[in-house]
Design an enzyme around this catalytic site. Sequence first.
Site, PDB file in Angstrom:
ATOM      1  N   LEU A 526       0.784  -1.152  -0.088  1.00  0.00           N
ATOM      2  CA  LEU A 526      -0.077  -0.042   0.039  1.00  0.00           C
ATOM      3  C   LEU A 526       0.768   1.311   0.214  1.00  0.00           C
ATOM      4  CD1 LEU A 526      -2.646  -0.982   2.564  1.00  0.00           C
ATOM      5  CD2 LEU A 526      -3.000  -0.983   0.196  1.00  0.00           C
ATOM      6  N   ARG A 528       4.997   2.859   1.404  1.00  0.00           N
ATOM      7  CA  ARG A 528       6.300   2.753   2.237  1.00  0.00           C
ATOM      8  C   ARG A 528       6.820   4.142   2.694  1.00  0.00           C
ATOM      9  NH1 ARG A 528      10.574   0.777  -2.242  1.00  0.00           N
ATOM     10  NH2 ARG A 528       8.829  -0.730  -2.774  1.00  0.00           N
ATOM     11  N   GLY A 529       7.670   4.075   3.811  1.00  0.00           N
ATOM     12  CA  GLY A 529       8.267   5.315   4.403  1.00  0.00           C
ATOM     13  C   GLY A 529       9.543   4.896   5.077  1.00  0.00           C
ATOM     14  N   SER A 530       9.871   5.895   5.829  1.00  0.00           N
ATOM     15  CA  SER A 530      11.229   5.711   6.535  1.00  0.00           C
ATOM     16  C   SER A 530      11.248   4.500   7.664  1.00  0.00           C
ATOM     17  CB  SER A 530      11.590   7.019   7.564  1.00  0.00           C
ATOM     18  OG  SER A 530      10.441   7.290   8.366  1.00  0.00           O
ATOM     19  N   TYR A 531       9.981   4.162   8.220  1.00  0.00           N
ATOM     20  CA  TYR A 531       9.754   3.137   9.077  1.00  0.00           C
ATOM     21  C   TYR A 531       9.802   1.870   8.421  1.00  0.00           C
ATOM     22  CZ  TYR A 531       7.609   0.087  12.533  1.00  0.00           C
ATOM     23  OH  TYR A 531       7.393  -0.996  13.519  1.00  0.00           O
ATOM     24  N   GLY A 532       9.134   1.594   7.109  1.00  0.00           N
ATOM     25  CA  GLY A 532       9.180   0.435   6.517  1.00  0.00           C
ATOM     26  C   GLY A 532       8.109   0.432   5.387  1.00  0.00           C
ATOM     27  N   PHE A 533       7.185  -0.671   5.069  1.00  0.00           N
ATOM     28  CA  PHE A 533       6.539  -0.959   4.367  1.00  0.00           C
ATOM     29  C   PHE A 533       5.025  -1.139   4.684  1.00  0.00           C
ATOM     30  CE2 PHE A 533      10.568  -1.823   2.355  1.00  0.00           C
ATOM     31  CZ  PHE A 533      10.344  -1.354   0.912  1.00  0.00           C
ATOM     32  N   VAL A 534       4.072  -0.758   4.174  1.00  0.00           N
ATOM     33  CA  VAL A 534       2.521  -1.247   4.453  1.00  0.00           C
ATOM     34  C   VAL A 534       2.106  -2.107   3.588  1.00  0.00           C
ATOM     35  CG1 VAL A 534       0.497  -0.248   5.231  1.00  0.00           C
ATOM     36  CG2 VAL A 534       2.489   1.160   5.848  1.00  0.00           C
ATOM     37  N   ASP A 645       3.451  14.903  12.345  1.00  0.00           N
ATOM     38  CA  ASP A 645       3.610  14.772  10.790  1.00  0.00           C
ATOM     39  C   ASP A 645       2.266  14.894  10.353  1.00  0.00           C
ATOM     40  OD1 ASP A 645       4.776  14.796   8.446  1.00  0.00           O
ATOM     41  OD2 ASP A 645       4.614  12.519   8.488  1.00  0.00           O
TER      42      ASP A 645
END
Length: 775
Positions: A526, A528-534, A645
């Site tokens: 769905l 992705r970002g600095s934390y990881g993937f969704v 954010d």
Amino acid sequence: METRCSLLFLSLILLYLPKPGSGFGSSGPIAASFGGSAFFCAIDASGRQDVICWGKNYSSPSSPSSSSSSSSIASSTSASYNIPSMAVLSGGDGFLCGILSNTSQAFCFSSLGSSSGMDLVPLAYRTTAYSQIAAGNSHVCAVRGAYYSDHDSGTIDCWEITRATNNNSLIAKENPNFYDQIVSNLVFNNIVSGDGFSCGGIRDGGMLCFGPNSSNLGFNTTSDNFQVLAAGKNSVCAILNLSREVKCWGEDESFVNSPMNDSRFVSLTAGPRHFCGIREDNHEVECWGNSNFSLIPKGSGFKAIASSDFIVCGIREEDLVLDCWMVNGSSTLAYDPPLELCSPGMCRAGPCNEKEFAFNASILNEPDLTSLCVRKELMVCSPCGSDCSHGFFLSSSCTANSDRICTPCSLCQNSSCSDICKLHNSNFPDKHWHQLQRLVLIIGSCASALLIIIIGCCVVPRIVTSPNKEDGAANQFKSCIGKPDLDTDQPLENVSPAPSVTPFAQVFRLSELKDATNGFKEFNELGRGSYGFVYKAVLADGRQVAVKRANAATIIHTNTREFETELEILCNIRHCNIVNLLGYSTEMGERLLVYEYMPHGTLHDHLHSGFSPLSWSLRIKIAMQTAKGLEYLHNEAEPRIIHGDVKSSNVLLDSEWVARVADFGLVTSSNEKNLDIKRDVYDFGVVLLEILTGRKRYDRDCDPPEIVEWTVPVIREGKAAAIVDTYIALPRNVEPLLKLADVAELCVREDPNQQPTMSELANWLEHVARDALIF
């Protein structure tokens, strides 16, 4: 000739050495120096092959991209020079050597915090390209040839690294003790070095050991072929090519209690009085020699290991994080390794050999990281595992692009793994007793269900006939506006309530979430970002959820205790205007968070990405619901949570078109709380301006591009109608839109003291939403 023979011990053993071990005198992605100035270095997994170093008295020369390595080094001295990126590393007494990743030239450095410790290659050899390098106790030998070339054999050069008598600094010079006419004419494939000797595989077959102390090794002629060598100060151990068993020569105390003949290894490292190897089957570490090995990590596999006098460090295979332990019985490390991802092996031209796999950098979930090597055509080949540690079973064998997969025995659900996990005696002692247990559970469940139905029939009518009594759940969610109706004449009080909120978080099995996401495949992604993937996931019971998977960088940069604290808080907060946590999984070192699935996407998608347009009534309701969610985080959550954010892409829309605030985190610094709260208010004001105008926060095609810079002067002039989104027909009553503009202007004021609180905003917007019903 006699003098020459006294310096040379020649054993023509039929030896094949495709790659060296990562021990003292050999080379690998991690290496250690010895002595009072001992330190470790490893090649990182950034794709730049930068070098990370740590040690008790080591003054980090700080690699260009590694800022955290110095934090784990006891010395506070700072150095002004950098260690260049390396292809391979090898350690000696107080110094390390490597081959530069871009030029294949030799580079040696010490633990001294000055440039004088960086010139440990004689001038005659500084411009020569090498394919292999091995640092011994006080000398270095290297095989000529480009490191990344298909032809990795060549003649050798050797030089000495000794301590100056006046200031104890290290100096490099040519060493005639390692020069011999026979040696100079031979072509070597590989090289390892110890204390006063070096050994190498000869291209034409066999092995040659040379140097002042080579005769002390006591080699006997043998027809065995060897795969890996590691040299201690006065001994050598080798892995047999076919059986993967270990043979050792030299000082007896270094290999006392050596492995049994049925132990198979893929890598070796050596200390002054011990050897350690990585087992072929489960990649665990096994050591032997005159030391205490009680602190070796059990149940952990390793990609590479290196040893100093009393410390062994390795790169864990599950997450590529460094792990170190003592081998002298002491349980206290003098220094800890940095929390950095390290390369699992050395970059080389492919393809990989049999029983190896090409390491896939994408499993690290690092954005834009496609290779661990500076040259994209290169690869890291790692040995395949064939078995798993105690408590795990083999669920998938090694392939060309991935290692075998080990699954916890707690997930074993069939006979294929029950034997390995020894579940027959403990979990299935008697078939009839198991069936009896199931029968008791079924009967008990039916009786409980019947009792609940009877109680419900008695209690529910009383609740229905008592309209003045509200339960706790109704009180908690009475401010939520549910599914919007396109009939805007419907009273606000008649809008259907929001969906029920899950009362508690569930602990999921990793296998459940893997199945639900199709193995975390890209087509389920769905975002992705600095934390990881969704990922979008469908659970076995049919529920649609969103699974957020932390990448490796997030895991190693987040303290475990901090994660557990945040997880505990996220599990306990519940509100109809936030994306609630449904559950989590931390099996196998993973950090998987399971959230409610929002099928209608983000507010940003509908305003800016061509999704279905939102009516003015729905936009104002979304604004109010977002304010309610932020108000809950600021004032009712325990501890209070500052989002940090707030933006339109973090406002999600559920199946009932109810706005949910997503991706909120925790603030740990109390000194910044007030400032952060006001920042949330400011950012929320920007979201209101996006709702009002339909424009992005920053649009380079507009003048001015900043939405605040464009809208605020117009609103303050009383001309807010001029900035209203023209793609949606204006309602008959524009007063709610003008009020929305006034609220947004208050939020984005530069002076935080003039900004309203989220509680005030939620209250104002609730009144605006009621007025909007008469559009």
